[in-house]
Design a protein around this motif. Structure first.
Motif, PDB file in Angstrom:
ATOM      1  N   CYS A  99       1.214  -1.141   0.011  1.00  0.00           N
ATOM      2  CA  CYS A  99       0.208  -0.151   0.080  1.00  0.00           C
ATOM      3  C   CYS A  99       0.592   1.372  -0.123  1.00  0.00           C
ATOM      4  O   CYS A  99       0.661   2.572  -0.407  1.00  0.00           O
ATOM      5  N   LEU A 100       2.026   1.579   1.173  1.00  0.00           N
ATOM      6  CA  LEU A 100       2.709   2.322   1.072  1.00  0.00           C
ATOM      7  C   LEU A 100       3.229   2.597  -0.629  1.00  0.00           C
ATOM      8  O   LEU A 100       3.846   3.620  -0.956  1.00  0.00           O
ATOM      9  N   ALA A 101       3.782   2.021  -1.047  1.00  0.00           N
ATOM     10  CA  ALA A 101       4.794   2.008  -2.537  1.00  0.00           C
ATOM     11  C   ALA A 101       4.003   2.208  -3.418  1.00  0.00           C
ATOM     12  O   ALA A 101       3.837   2.375  -4.139  1.00  0.00           O
ATOM     13  N   ASP A 102       2.198   1.638  -2.949  1.00  0.00           N
ATOM     14  CA  ASP A 102       1.634   2.203  -4.048  1.00  0.00           C
ATOM     15  C   ASP A 102       0.647   3.791  -4.236  1.00  0.00           C
ATOM     16  O   ASP A 102       1.642   4.271  -5.258  1.00  0.00           O
ATOM     17  N   LEU A 103       0.990   3.854  -3.227  1.00  0.00           N
ATOM     18  CA  LEU A 103       0.643   5.445  -2.694  1.00  0.00           C
ATOM     19  C   LEU A 103       1.480   6.242  -3.219  1.00  0.00           C
ATOM     20  O   LEU A 103       1.728   8.085  -3.743  1.00  0.00           O
ATOM     21  N   LEU A 104       3.460   6.165  -3.058  1.00  0.00           N
ATOM     22  CA  LEU A 104       4.615   6.718  -3.561  1.00  0.00           C
ATOM     23  C   LEU A 104       4.677   7.173  -4.463  1.00  0.00           C
ATOM     24  O   LEU A 104       4.772   7.929  -5.341  1.00  0.00           O
ATOM     25  N   HIS A 105       3.635   5.903  -5.685  1.00  0.00           N
ATOM     26  CA  HIS A 105       4.136   5.367  -7.077  1.00  0.00           C
ATOM     27  C   HIS A 105       3.062   6.734  -7.226  1.00  0.00           C
ATOM     28  O   HIS A 105       3.723   7.525  -8.642  1.00  0.00           O
ATOM     29  N   ARG A 106       2.299   7.048  -7.026  1.00  0.00           N
ATOM     30  CA  ARG A 106       1.098   7.440  -7.560  1.00  0.00           C
ATOM     31  C   ARG A 106       1.126   9.129  -7.165  1.00  0.00           C
ATOM     32  O   ARG A 106       1.392  10.159  -8.217  1.00  0.00           O
ATOM     33  N   TRP A 107       1.656   9.153  -5.883  1.00  0.00           N
ATOM     34  CA  TRP A 107       2.738  10.368  -6.147  1.00  0.00           C
ATOM     35  C   TRP A 107       3.298  10.955  -6.742  1.00  0.00           C
ATOM     36  O   TRP A 107       3.928  12.432  -7.310  1.00  0.00           O
ATOM     37  N   HIS A 108       4.422  10.551  -7.038  1.00  0.00           N
ATOM     38  CA  HIS A 108       5.667  10.200  -7.815  1.00  0.00           C
ATOM     39  C   HIS A 108       5.410  11.101  -8.685  1.00  0.00           C
ATOM     40  O   HIS A 108       5.936  11.506 -10.048  1.00  0.00           O
ATOM     41  N   THR A 109       4.127  10.106  -9.529  1.00  0.00           N
ATOM     42  CA  THR A 109       3.707  10.084 -10.978  1.00  0.00           C
ATOM     43  C   THR A 109       2.510  11.287 -10.966  1.00  0.00           C
ATOM     44  O   THR A 109       1.421  11.955 -12.305  1.00  0.00           O
ATOM     45  N   ASP A 110       2.186  12.402  -9.949  1.00  0.00           N
ATOM     46  CA  ASP A 110       1.644  13.110 -10.374  1.00  0.00           C
ATOM     47  C   ASP A 110       0.191  12.668 -10.339  1.00  0.00           C
ATOM     48  O   ASP A 110      -0.601  13.432 -10.585  1.00  0.00           O
ATOM     49  N   GLU A 111      -0.500  11.103  -9.804  1.00  0.00           N
ATOM     50  CA  GLU A 111      -1.677  11.304  -9.890  1.00  0.00           C
ATOM     51  C   GLU A 111      -2.548  11.260  -8.597  1.00  0.00           C
ATOM     52  O   GLU A 111      -3.685  11.614  -8.629  1.00  0.00           O
ATOM     53  N   LEU A 112      -1.780  11.462  -6.845  1.00  0.00           N
ATOM     54  CA  LEU A 112      -2.461  11.824  -6.027  1.00  0.00           C
ATOM     55  C   LEU A 112      -1.811  13.655  -6.451  1.00  0.00           C
ATOM     56  O   LEU A 112      -0.453  14.023  -6.177  1.00  0.00           O
ATOM     57  N   LEU A 168      -3.226   5.620   7.508  1.00  0.00           N
ATOM     58  CA  LEU A 168      -2.376   4.468   7.404  1.00  0.00           C
ATOM     59  C   LEU A 168      -2.384   2.984   6.378  1.00  0.00           C
ATOM     60  O   LEU A 168      -3.069   2.188   6.361  1.00  0.00           O
ATOM     61  N   ALA A 169      -1.559   2.944   6.250  1.00  0.00           N
ATOM     62  CA  ALA A 169      -0.784   1.996   4.925  1.00  0.00           C
ATOM     63  C   ALA A 169      -0.999   0.916   5.020  1.00  0.00           C
ATOM     64  O   ALA A 169       0.104   0.595   5.083  1.00  0.00           O
ATOM     65  N   ARG A 170      -1.801  -0.035   6.372  1.00  0.00           N
ATOM     66  CA  ARG A 170      -1.112  -1.175   6.286  1.00  0.00           C
ATOM     67  C   ARG A 170      -0.247  -0.830   7.649  1.00  0.00           C
ATOM     68  O   ARG A 170       1.198  -1.885   8.024  1.00  0.00           O
ATOM     69  N   TYR A 171      -0.749   0.357   8.598  1.00  0.00           N
ATOM     70  CA  TYR A 171       0.192   0.521   9.426  1.00  0.00           C
ATOM     71  C   TYR A 171      -0.284  -0.690  10.895  1.00  0.00           C
ATOM     72  O   TYR A 171      -1.691  -0.111  10.690  1.00  0.00           O
ATOM     73  N   MET A 172       0.219  -1.403  11.707  1.00  0.00           N
ATOM     74  CA  MET A 172      -1.027  -2.758  11.995  1.00  0.00           C
ATOM     75  C   MET A 172      -0.756  -2.664  13.072  1.00  0.00           C
ATOM     76  O   MET A 172      -0.024  -3.130  14.302  1.00  0.00           O
ATOM     77  N   GLN A 173      -0.923  -1.134  13.935  1.00  0.00           N
ATOM     78  CA  GLN A 173      -1.107  -0.488  15.116  1.00  0.00           C
ATOM     79  C   GLN A 173      -2.347  -0.019  15.684  1.00  0.00           C
ATOM     80  O   GLN A 173      -2.697   0.556  14.765  1.00  0.00           O
ATOM     81  N   ILE A 174      -3.538   0.294  16.203  1.00  0.00           N
ATOM     82  CA  ILE A 174      -3.876   0.042  16.969  1.00  0.00           C
ATOM     83  C   ILE A 174      -4.135   1.869  17.750  1.00  0.00           C
ATOM     84  O   ILE A 174      -3.319   1.579  18.703  1.00  0.00           O
ATOM     85  N   LEU A 175      -4.284   2.396  16.889  1.00  0.00           N
ATOM     86  CA  LEU A 175      -3.881   4.479  17.466  1.00  0.00           C
ATOM     87  C   LEU A 175      -4.977   4.265  19.393  1.00  0.00           C
ATOM     88  O   LEU A 175      -5.870   4.080  19.040  1.00  0.00           O
TER      89      LEU A 175
END
Length: 283
Positions: A99-112, A168-175
């Motif tokens: 999930c993190l890699a996907d969001l970073l890629h979308r940000w890097h390519t100006d999709e987000l 939370l891009a698969r952050y496995m802690q409960i806030l």
């Protein structure tokens, strides 16, 4: 194109659309997109307009001042945002990278269309991937016996980086409840099941034991109740008796990435209105 996004929720009654439209027409406002929804069950009305900023004779602060009397008249919960002001998104993850890699890629390519001032993780595994993108990475370990110091540091980092939204891009802690309250409707989570089914840990294992034919993912706002916040986006993929738990995890990762990206984009574009524990999403 620079736009102002006017988002409104209020008790339903005659004349809301006419009043808002007349206001915009008075100032020569050019509406690019208009969305309306009347919820008969709750008696509430929801609206989102995108207006060309260049068509108006004033800036966003003057817009707020001019619109305020109408908002008061109709008891509106409302906001207007400027598309030119990018929202600041703090990402959080643990060890899984998809999930993190996907969001970073979308940000890097100006999709987000956003700024990512930092990434926070309770493990150090993803540092090199994040720093390759030129984004600061903060490792904040969480002691299972005393989590408070870690979450105090998370809160400090989020505040220091002036986050508009935390993902939370698969952050496995409960806030903790205090963070959930402090950042209400500003923390987005991806849960790897089609909620409300299979809440909590290992939902793919739960799904396999139940013999389901569909698995999915849910993007939702975080609340104090685990995996029970207002839902922004969901999707599913079909599975069969022949699929192992490992197959389900692999299929599910693709759905998780897509659902989280769509949900975050809806939030960034001010398309999500929360009412109670439900959402109206003008997509």
């Amino acid at each position: 194109m620079r736009t102002y996004r006017l988002v409104i929720a209020c008790p339903d009654r005659v004349g809301i659309v006419a009043k808002v439209s007349n206001f915009l027409a008075l100032y020569n406002g050019w509406i690019n997109e208009a969305s309306h929804h009347s919820d008969v069950q709750s008696g509430w009305f929801f609206m989102r307009h995108e207006i060309r900023a260049e068509s108006l004779p004033f800036g966003i602060e003057a817009f707020r001042e001019a619109f305020a009397p109408i908002a008061d008249e109709f008891s509106m919960i409302w906001r207007v945002t400027d598309s030119a002001q990018k929202k600041r998104v703090v990402l959080m993850a643990s060890r899984e990278s998809h999930c993190l890699a996907d969001l970073l890629h979308r940000w890097h390519t100006d999709e987000l269309d956003c700024d990512i001032p930092c990434v926070i993780s309770n493990h150090d595994d993803l540092r090199s991937m994040v720093e390759w993108h030129g984004i600061p990475f903060f490792h904040v370990p969480v002691d299972p016996k005393d989590k408070q110091p870690a979450f105090a540091e998370v809160s400090r980092l989020v505040e220091e980086h002036a986050a508009d939204v935390v993902v939370l891009a698969r952050y496995m802690q409960i806030l903790p409840p205090q963070l959930c309250q402090q950042y209400a409707e500003k923390v987005i989570n991806i849960h790897h099941s089609f909620l409300p089914s299979f809440v909590g840990a290992k939902p793919y294992h739960q799904a396999a034991l139940r013999g389901v034919k569909l698995i999915g993912a849910t993007c939702h706002y975080v609340t104090e109740e685990l995996d029970a916040g207002p839902i922004i986006e969901q999707d599913v993929v079909r599975v069969s008796h022949a699929d192992s738990i490992e197959d389900m995890v692999r299929f599910g990762r693709d759905v998780e990435k897509m659902v989280l990206a769509r949900g975050l984009r809806h939030h960034l574009e001010d398309r999500v209105l929360v009412h109670g524990n439900k959402t109206v999403v003008f997509d």
